[in-house]
Design an enzyme around this catalytic site. Structure first.
Site, mmCIF file in Angstrom:
data_model
loop_
_atom_site.group_PDB
_atom_site.id
_atom_site.type_symbol
_atom_site.label_atom_id
_atom_site.label_comp_id
_atom_site.label_asym_id
_atom_site.label_seq_id
_atom_site.Cartn_x
_atom_site.Cartn_y
_atom_site.Cartn_z
ATOM 1 C CG ASP A 1 38.714 109.033 -16.402
ATOM 2 O OD1 ASP A 1 38.738 109.019 -15.160
ATOM 3 O OD2 ASP A 1 37.875 108.385 -17.081
ATOM 4 N N GLY B 1 23.380 105.025 15.106
ATOM 5 C CA GLY B 1 22.391 105.602 14.198
ATOM 6 C C GLY B 1 22.101 104.685 13.035
ATOM 7 C CB CYS C 1 34.748 102.969 0.786
ATOM 8 S SG CYS C 1 35.214 104.195 -0.440
HETATM 9 C C1 UGA Z 1 35.969 105.410 4.316
HETATM 10 C C2 UGA Z 1 37.165 105.386 5.272
HETATM 11 O O1 UGA Z 1 36.865 106.161 6.434
HETATM 12 C C3 UGA Z 1 38.404 105.974 4.582
HETATM 13 O O2 UGA Z 1 39.521 105.880 5.446
HETATM 14 C C4 UGA Z 1 38.661 105.168 3.304
HETATM 15 O O3 UGA Z 1 39.763 105.707 2.594
HETATM 16 C C5 UGA Z 1 37.436 105.234 2.410
HETATM 17 O O4 UGA Z 1 36.304 104.694 3.119
HETATM 18 C C6 UGA Z 1 37.712 104.421 1.187
HETATM 19 O O5 UGA Z 1 37.822 103.206 1.302
HETATM 20 O O6 UGA Z 1 37.951 105.002 0.123
HETATM 21 P P1 UGA Z 1 34.262 107.301 3.507
HETATM 22 O O7 UGA Z 1 33.566 106.214 2.746
HETATM 23 O O8 UGA Z 1 34.535 108.609 2.831
HETATM 24 O O9 UGA Z 1 35.693 106.770 4.033
HETATM 25 O O10 UGA Z 1 33.347 107.606 4.749
HETATM 26 P P2 UGA Z 1 33.447 107.511 6.340
HETATM 27 O O11 UGA Z 1 33.718 108.848 6.893
HETATM 28 O O12 UGA Z 1 34.339 106.412 6.741
HETATM 29 O O13 UGA Z 1 31.943 107.122 6.684
HETATM 30 C C7 UGA Z 1 31.397 105.883 6.233
HETATM 31 C C8 UGA Z 1 29.983 105.709 6.712
HETATM 32 O O14 UGA Z 1 29.975 105.414 8.106
HETATM 33 C C9 UGA Z 1 29.071 106.907 6.524
HETATM 34 O O15 UGA Z 1 27.842 106.453 5.993
HETATM 35 C C10 UGA Z 1 28.900 107.457 7.927
HETATM 36 O O16 UGA Z 1 27.671 108.103 8.090
HETATM 37 C C11 UGA Z 1 28.989 106.192 8.756
HETATM 38 N N1 UGA Z 1 29.421 106.392 10.161
HETATM 39 C C12 UGA Z 1 30.658 106.899 10.428
HETATM 40 C C13 UGA Z 1 28.575 106.036 11.196
HETATM 41 O O17 UGA Z 1 27.458 105.561 10.969
HETATM 42 N N2 UGA Z 1 28.987 106.192 12.493
HETATM 43 C C14 UGA Z 1 30.199 106.690 12.787
HETATM 44 O O18 UGA Z 1 30.526 106.810 13.987
HETATM 45 C C15 UGA Z 1 31.063 107.064 11.729
#
Ligand code: UGA
Length: 476
Positions: free
Chosen positions: A49, A276, A283
């Protein structure tokens, strides 16, 4: 566009290093987890890094962000002697057979497109020093066409010329489950242009493949597209159910019941169908915007124009949450004490990038409310972005004397809170459940006015006595 590559699982060719030494360039969220996990899996790994402070922290065994399980794995990897860190690209070029590039691609200022500065710099700095056969593997989320562009760049600046190849290996890890997702992913995707690159990558993921992880071998643009398509699909699914929540609000229907009913259809499934406050983080939001921007450049903007709608539905949820809080605050936020539970973009993370929670807290503050924010992990990061908000040291401190409580990130601590107990602390038992995470019946039974986006209004079922309330306030 490169031709589709046939998967060749035969024994490695003469040039393939069977137990390659790996470098991981960029030790942020993705890179630190990848470096640590690969060392735990048995590889010699050098993390690289340009940020000396990050490297110093990792060398000292400190993970500079909150990720459950990662500190323990970092300690194990350092103790094994297989994981080292450096700021030197010279050292990286000399050490690695396979180089993973894991630097960020944030949204450009003033544009929806991805900022490629860090990716381009990492590839260039490394390639300039490569004087032998090596594979550079991009893991960052990038606009389609980047890998082909970087191949040309790399081969023109590397002393080893075309001996250096570029592959793409998109990453699907979720924050909060990063170690599990890295060591035991749902699938691996290898974007390659030659059988050598495929075999070299197979050698770099041998333990993961040996446990039966599905592998998809693709050309470079398909591999790049898999990542943005996956995040676009997930974002679309979330916005779909949130669009239904808007319809529910206009009709008296209940989006929670609707989502449950839909989820029993195995073709639809219940994951990412949670209504919600919507999605945020580093991401999903920026990836759908960058994808739409890139599609416009490629002349296929119309095909993904719906992503603008997906983004719009998502952002409307934030304003709608503020509106519900305002309703519960008797239509006027000025001077009202609002307890904002959560700042991180999702639980088990201290990441506040594009966090819906923090955005709502800021909007409430700007509307004149006295907002008291509590988050179990994300407050230091939140305070850096919005120092003007008040940060409470605990859940109980945040809700004390609140006129309205609003749940913005569904941490387990908030789910576990007893509505009777916290009901004794607040000024008014009024709650907006921005994440459909609480038991509405329990809250109503404890005398709360409970509201959630897309759910019908119902009155509380009981009132707490003044004695009950005072008794708990004394012990809290
Ligand atoms: C997301 C993807 O799920 C990963 O597969 C991907 O690798 C990653 O982006 C990336 O591009 O690096 P992440 O950002 O860690 O992962 O979070 P998620 O678990 O996907 O949640 C994203 C958002 O969606 C959160 O704000 C969560 O609260 C929201 N969410 C999730 C909802 O509002 N409703 C749901 O049913 C699920």
């Amino acid at each position: 566009m490169s031709a589709a590559v046939t998967s060749i699982a035969a024994s490695p060719g003469p040039d393939v290093v069977e137990h390659p030494r790996l470098t991981v360039i960029g030790t942020g969220y993705l890179g630190a987890t990848h470096a640590v996990s690969m060392a735990v899996l048995g590889y010699e790994v050098l993390g690289v890094d340009v940020d000396q402070a990050k490297i110093d922290a990792l060398v000292a065994g400190r993970v500079p962000f909150h990720e459950p399980g990662l500190p323990e794995q970092l300690a194990a990897a350092l103790a094994s002697g297989r994981l080292r860190f450096t700021t030197s690209f010279d050292e990286a070029a000399a050490f690695g057979d396979v180089h993973f590039v894991c630097v960020g691609t944030p949204q450009q200022r003033g544009s929806n497109a991805a900022d490629m500065t860090y990716v381009d710099a990492a590839f260039t700095e490394l390639a300039r020093r490569l004087d032998r056969r090596a594979l550079i593997v991009g893991k960052s989320t990038v606009p389609i066409g980047t890998a082909a562009r970087l191949t040309e760049l790399v081969q023109s600046v590397a002393p080893a010329g075309t001996e250096v190849e570029v592959a793409w290996n998109p990453e699907f890890l979720r924050e909060g489950y990063a170690v599990q997702d890295t060591m035991h992913p749902d699938r691996l995707v290898f974007g390659v242009t030659t059988p050598w690159a495929e075999q070299q990558l197979r050698a770099a993921f041998r333990p993961v493949l040996d446990e039966g992880t599905p592998l998809v071998v693709a050309d470079l643009p398909t591999a790049e597209l898999v990542k943005v398509a996956a995040n676009s699909f997930l974002a679309t699914k979330i916005s779909f159910i949130n669009a239904m929540a808007e319809v529910c609000e206009a009709t008296g229907a209940d989006v929670s019941v609707l989502a449950t009913a839909l989820s029993h259809d195995t073709r639809i499934g219940g994951r990412f169908l949670k209504p919600g406050l919507g999605f945020g983080g580093g991401c999903l939001p920026k990836d759908i915007r960058a994808f739409a921007a890139r599609a416009e450049e490629l002349g296929v903007g119309q095909a993904v124009r719906f992503l603008g709608e997906v983004d719009g539905i998502n952002l409307r949820r934030r304003q709608r949450t503020v509106d519900l809080v305002t309703e519960l605050a008797d239509g006027d936020l000025v001077g009202k004490r609002i307890a904002a539970l959560g700042a991180a973009f999702k639980p088990n993370s201290d990441d506040v990038r594009d966090a819906p929670a923090l955005d709502v807290a800021r909007m409430l503050h700007r509307a004149g409310a006295v907002v008291s924010v509590f988050d179990p992990e994300a407050m230091p990061n939140a305070a850096k972005v919005y120092p003007e908000l008040r940060y409470a040291p605990s859940l109980t401190a945040a809700v004390m004397d609140a006129d309205v409580v609003v749940l913005l990130t569904e941490w387990q601590e908030f789910r576990d809170a007893d509505p009777v107990d916290i009901g004794t602390l607040v000024h008014e038992r009024r709650i907006v459940d921005g994440r459909h995470a609480l038991d509405a019946d329990r809250y109503r039974a404890a005398g709360w006015e409970y509201r959630a986006l897309g759910r019908p209004v119902q009155s509380p079922t009981v009132e707490l006595t003044v004695d009950e309330r005072d008794a708990f306030r004394r012990t809290a």
